[in-house]
Design a protein around this motif. Sequence first.
Motif, short mmCIF file in Angstrom:
data_model
loop_
_atom_site.label_atom_id
_atom_site.label_comp_id
_atom_site.label_asym_id
_atom_site.label_seq_id
_atom_site.Cartn_x
_atom_site.Cartn_y
_atom_site.Cartn_z
N MET A 1 -3.79 81.56 42.62
CA MET A 1 -4.06 81.44 44.39
C MET A 1 -5.33 81.57 44.54
SD MET A 1 -2.51 84.28 46.80
CE MET A 1 -1.53 84.10 48.06
N SER A 2 -5.71 80.51 45.21
CA SER A 2 -7.27 80.43 45.88
C SER A 2 -7.59 81.41 46.66
CB SER A 2 -7.84 79.06 46.16
OG SER A 2 -7.15 79.22 47.54
N ASP B 1 -9.05 79.33 42.13
CA ASP B 1 -10.16 79.00 43.05
C ASP B 1 -10.80 77.84 42.31
OD1 ASP B 1 -10.15 80.89 44.95
OD2 ASP B 1 -11.37 82.30 43.93
N SER B 2 -10.91 77.96 40.88
CA SER B 2 -11.55 76.60 40.30
C SER B 2 -11.02 75.35 40.40
CB SER B 2 -11.85 77.10 38.67
OG SER B 2 -10.66 77.23 38.21
N ALA C 1 -1.23 65.98 54.30
CA ALA C 1 -2.22 67.48 54.78
C ALA C 1 -1.65 68.97 54.33
CB ALA C 1 -2.36 67.47 56.29
N ASN C 2 -0.27 68.96 54.37
CA ASN C 2 0.53 70.06 54.28
C ASN C 2 0.54 70.35 52.75
OD1 ASN C 2 1.03 71.13 56.90
ND2 ASN C 2 2.80 69.85 57.13
N ARG C 3 0.67 69.33 52.02
CA ARG C 3 0.47 69.25 50.26
C ARG C 3 -0.53 69.86 50.12
NH1 ARG C 3 4.93 66.98 48.06
NH2 ARG C 3 6.39 65.97 49.27
N LEU C 4 -1.64 69.33 50.76
CA LEU C 4 -3.04 69.93 50.55
C LEU C 4 -2.92 71.40 50.70
CD1 LEU C 4 -5.72 69.46 49.29
CD2 LEU C 4 -6.58 68.54 51.25
N ARG C 5 -2.73 71.82 51.86
CA ARG C 5 -2.72 73.08 52.29
C ARG C 5 -2.13 74.03 51.19
NH1 ARG C 5 -1.36 70.64 57.62
NH2 ARG C 5 -3.50 70.60 58.77
N THR C 6 -0.75 73.54 50.64
CA THR C 6 -0.05 74.24 49.95
C THR C 6 -0.76 74.21 48.55
OG1 THR C 6 2.00 73.67 51.03
CG2 THR C 6 2.14 74.46 48.86
N PHE C 7 -1.49 73.14 48.14
CA PHE C 7 -2.29 73.18 46.94
C PHE C 7 -3.35 74.30 46.99
CE2 PHE C 7 -5.81 71.96 44.48
CZ PHE C 7 -5.03 71.13 43.21
N TRP C 8 -4.00 74.42 48.15
CA TRP C 8 -4.99 75.31 48.08
C TRP C 8 -4.31 76.60 48.03
CZ3 TRP C 8 -7.21 72.68 53.29
CH2 TRP C 8 -8.24 71.64 52.83
N LYS C 9 -3.33 77.02 48.73
CA LYS C 9 -2.77 78.36 48.66
C LYS C 9 -2.24 78.78 47.04
CE LYS C 9 -0.81 78.39 53.15
NZ LYS C 9 0.55 78.60 53.66
N LYS C 10 -1.64 77.71 46.20
CA LYS C 10 -1.11 77.88 44.98
C LYS C 10 -1.92 77.84 44.02
CE LYS C 10 3.26 76.65 44.82
NZ LYS C 10 4.52 75.93 44.35
N GLU C 11 -3.13 77.12 44.04
CA GLU C 11 -3.98 77.01 42.89
C GLU C 11 -5.11 77.91 42.66
OE1 GLU C 11 -2.80 74.95 40.46
OE2 GLU C 11 -1.23 74.15 41.78
N ASP D 1 -14.00 82.64 41.20
CA ASP D 1 -13.12 82.13 39.70
C ASP D 1 -13.69 82.74 38.63
OD1 ASP D 1 -10.40 81.47 39.41
OD2 ASP D 1 -11.37 79.73 38.47
N THR D 2 -15.09 82.49 38.53
CA THR D 2 -15.92 82.98 37.36
C THR D 2 -16.15 84.32 37.20
OG1 THR D 2 -17.25 81.00 37.44
CG2 THR D 2 -18.02 82.84 36.11
#
Length: 144
Positions: free
Chosen positions: A1-2, A68-69, A56-66, A115-116
Amino acid sequence: MSSLRHIERIKFEKLLDMGGGYVLDFSDRTFGNFVMENTSIDVYAPGYEEGGTSKANRLRTFWKKESDSVAAKLTKELLEYWRTQKLISSENLEANEKALYQECLQVISRLKSQDTSTEHKQLQTQRPHPGVFIAAKEIKNDGL
């Protein structure tokens, strides 16, 4: 989660022209290919339609799920795509676009360093704490 903050996400959304459910000039196919090429993640797989099925919603979800790196990597590539499109079309960047672009690059740097430091903390907590050290001494063999 970022750890992408709400205000940071708004900056990316503005620069990437995500207001109408789109992401820049990508079609569904080219957006999916772009994300796959840069992250090896299928953004059209189940789980990425959490907020809706638009790009746009898929990208928002991507930012939430993935992590930081991963979020930083994709977002940096999207920013470079945006910048390249501007250069190709010979559009001059307006002062506010330049400033927003620079702020977005700073957010990406923060995500990478976040993330590091998280990975470093995880490694420190995973290492066993040995209580005894044994030193080995080299013994010469004199032909015996």
